[in-house]
Scaffold this motif. Structure first.
Motif, short mmCIF file in Angstrom:
data_model
loop_
_atom_site.label_atom_id
_atom_site.label_comp_id
_atom_site.label_asym_id
_atom_site.label_seq_id
_atom_site.Cartn_x
_atom_site.Cartn_y
_atom_site.Cartn_z
N ASN A 1 3.89 54.17 -19.96
CA ASN A 1 4.74 53.30 -19.14
C ASN A 1 4.16 53.09 -17.74
OD1 ASN A 1 6.67 52.93 -21.15
ND2 ASN A 1 7.88 54.71 -20.53
N ASP A 2 3.37 54.05 -17.27
CA ASP A 2 2.76 53.89 -15.95
C ASP A 2 1.73 52.77 -15.93
OD1 ASP A 2 4.18 56.04 -14.85
OD2 ASP A 2 2.73 57.49 -15.60
N TRP A 3 1.25 52.36 -17.11
CA TRP A 3 0.27 51.27 -17.20
C TRP A 3 0.92 49.95 -17.60
CZ3 TRP A 3 -4.71 52.14 -15.73
CH2 TRP A 3 -5.13 53.48 -15.65
N ALA A 4 2.18 50.00 -17.96
CA ALA A 4 2.87 48.81 -18.47
C ALA A 4 2.96 47.73 -17.39
CB ALA A 4 4.26 49.17 -18.96
N GLY A 5 2.91 46.47 -17.84
CA GLY A 5 3.11 45.36 -16.92
C GLY A 5 1.86 44.87 -16.23
N ARG A 6 0.72 45.49 -16.45
CA ARG A 6 -0.50 45.05 -15.78
C ARG A 6 -1.69 45.04 -16.73
NH1 ARG A 6 -3.44 49.22 -14.19
NH2 ARG A 6 -4.50 47.82 -12.75
N GLU B 1 -7.51 44.08 -18.44
CA GLU B 1 -8.47 43.39 -19.29
C GLU B 1 -9.52 42.67 -18.45
OE1 GLU B 1 -6.11 40.88 -21.72
OE2 GLU B 1 -5.32 42.50 -22.97
N ILE B 2 -9.08 41.99 -17.40
CA ILE B 2 -10.04 41.30 -16.52
C ILE B 2 -10.96 42.31 -15.85
CG2 ILE B 2 -10.25 39.91 -14.42
CD1 ILE B 2 -7.62 38.55 -15.20
N GLY B 3 -10.37 43.44 -15.42
CA GLY B 3 -11.17 44.48 -14.78
C GLY B 3 -12.22 45.04 -15.72
N MET C 1 -10.17 47.69 -10.44
CA MET C 1 -9.15 46.75 -10.89
C MET C 1 -8.43 47.28 -12.12
SD MET C 1 -9.68 42.69 -11.65
CE MET C 1 -8.26 41.61 -11.91
N VAL C 2 -9.16 47.96 -13.01
CA VAL C 2 -8.53 48.57 -14.18
C VAL C 2 -7.49 49.60 -13.74
CG1 VAL C 2 -8.90 49.99 -16.24
CG2 VAL C 2 -10.56 48.20 -15.65
N GLY C 3 -7.86 50.43 -12.78
CA GLY C 3 -6.97 51.48 -12.31
C GLY C 3 -5.81 50.98 -11.48
N GLY C 4 -5.98 49.80 -10.89
CA GLY C 4 -4.92 49.23 -10.05
C GLY C 4 -5.19 49.45 -8.58
N TRP C 5 -4.55 48.62 -7.76
CA TRP C 5 -4.76 48.66 -6.31
C TRP C 5 -4.49 50.03 -5.72
CZ3 TRP C 5 -7.22 45.81 -2.94
CH2 TRP C 5 -6.95 45.93 -1.59
N ASN C 6 -3.53 50.76 -6.29
CA ASN C 6 -3.15 52.07 -5.77
C ASN C 6 -3.99 53.23 -6.31
OD1 ASN C 6 -1.02 51.04 -4.15
ND2 ASN C 6 0.34 50.99 -5.93
N CYS C 7 -5.01 52.92 -7.09
CA CYS C 7 -5.90 53.97 -7.60
C CYS C 7 -6.90 54.32 -6.50
CB CYS C 7 -6.61 53.49 -8.86
SG CYS C 7 -7.70 54.73 -9.59
N HIS C 8 -6.47 55.16 -5.57
CA HIS C 8 -7.29 55.46 -4.39
C HIS C 8 -8.60 56.17 -4.72
CE1 HIS C 8 -5.87 59.68 -4.33
NE2 HIS C 8 -4.68 59.18 -4.64
N PRO C 9 -8.69 56.99 -5.79
CA PRO C 9 -10.00 57.56 -6.10
C PRO C 9 -11.04 56.51 -6.49
CG PRO C 9 -8.28 58.89 -7.10
CD PRO C 9 -7.64 57.62 -6.62
N ALA C 10 -10.60 55.46 -7.23
CA ALA C 10 -11.52 54.38 -7.60
C ALA C 10 -11.93 53.59 -6.37
CB ALA C 10 -10.87 53.46 -8.63
#
Length: 287
Positions: A149-154, A159-161, A236-245
């Motif tokens: 669910n933490d990955w849902a909605g994006r 896929e683009i990432g 981009m795969v991890g999302g904007w809030n993926c600070h380690p990436a």
């Protein structure tokens, strides 16, 4: 069983502390803007302490993906997480694929030769990989998303990432191989000459030419540029809030950009500014 108690795998407090400090790594790399000394690759120097290029590269670069895999396999058990989301494993898989190529396949099986590495470079690179593994591994293994669910909605951004990541990786491989072909051509020529003279061929550790294919028409460090694209897609795969990436990408740029500019000065000194022409160091049309 922990390799280093509270670090491999990391405790929550230690992970958060490291991630906070890790974002300031570009401050450390600032010294490269004023210091041209970088005893590795084409700018390697003679030293009795040097580590053979292939072994040095493989050992220092392998620490990252091996550390990440270890954390992914051990930390969830400590946190009582039965199964990590597929998105976590996807990002981990991308990371491992890159470093299997970069740390194992490339130096040990593809590169005809590699210049020696100074121990200081090895130590700093090894430390970078370990810190990066802890930062990313902690996020993927339990301190970041823990359910699907933490990955849902994006999914579409993921896929683009992944597409951007894949094209960046392929571009990195293509331009790496173009550099290898310079060595391979020199090696074939040297072996042919040695056979004519009845001698054993020598190494080709210091054969350099201006690369010309692909993005090398526009920049001298196209493989760097493609690697940045690769990790931008991964972020981009991890999302904007993926600070380690995010930290990984920015830390790579902060250490590789001054190295590319240093390398351009090296090319201009060795081949002349006329032959280098209008090519930039690493970003087409900009830097």
């Amino acid at each position: 069983m922990a390799i280093i108690e509270n670090w491999l795998p990391p405790s929550r407090d230690n992970w958060e502390t490291l991630c906070y400090i890790w974002q300031f790594f570009p401050v450390v790399t600032a010294i490269q803007w004023v210091l041209d000394w970088y005893p590795q690759g084409k700018t390697s120097t003679e030293s009795r302490f040097n580590i053979p290029g292939k072994i040095g590269w493989a050992t220092m670069e392998s620490a990252g993906f091996m550390g990440l895999v270890y954390i992914m396999l051990t930390l969830p058990q400590e946190l009582g997480i039965k199964e990590l989301p597929w998105g976590n494993w996807t990002m981990a898989g991308c990371f491992v694929i890159h470093y299997l190529y970069r740390a194992i396949v490339s130096p040990l099986f593809l590169n005809p030769s590699m210049s020696p590495i100074h121990p200081l470079v090895w130590i700093f690179a090894f430390a970078f990989q370990i810190c990066n593994a802890i930062s990313i591994g902690g996020w993927l293994a339990g301190y970041g998303p823990t359910t699907d669910n933490d990955w849902a909605g994006r999914y579409w951004t993921m896929e683009i990432g992944l597409v951007i990541w894949a094209w960046g990786l392929l571009g990195n491989m293509f331009h790496d191989d173009d550099l290898r072909e310079i060595r391979r051509t020199a090696d074939r020529k040297q072996r042919k000459e040695a056979e004519k003279q009845g001698k054993s061929p020598e190494g080709v550790d210091k054969i350099y030419m201006l690369p010309k294919n692909g993005l090398f028409q526009y920049v001298l460090y196209a493989h760097y540029f493609c690697e940045w694209i690769e990790w931008a897609g991964w972020w981009m795969v991890g999302g904007w809030n993926c600070h380690p990436a995010r930290s990984f990408l920015l830390n790579e740029i902060s250490t590789m950009l001054p190295r590319a500019l240093q390398g351009k000065r090296w090319y201009e000194k060795k081949f002349g500014k006329d032959k280098v022409g209008s090519r930039k160091a690493v970003i087409p049309g900009l830097v």
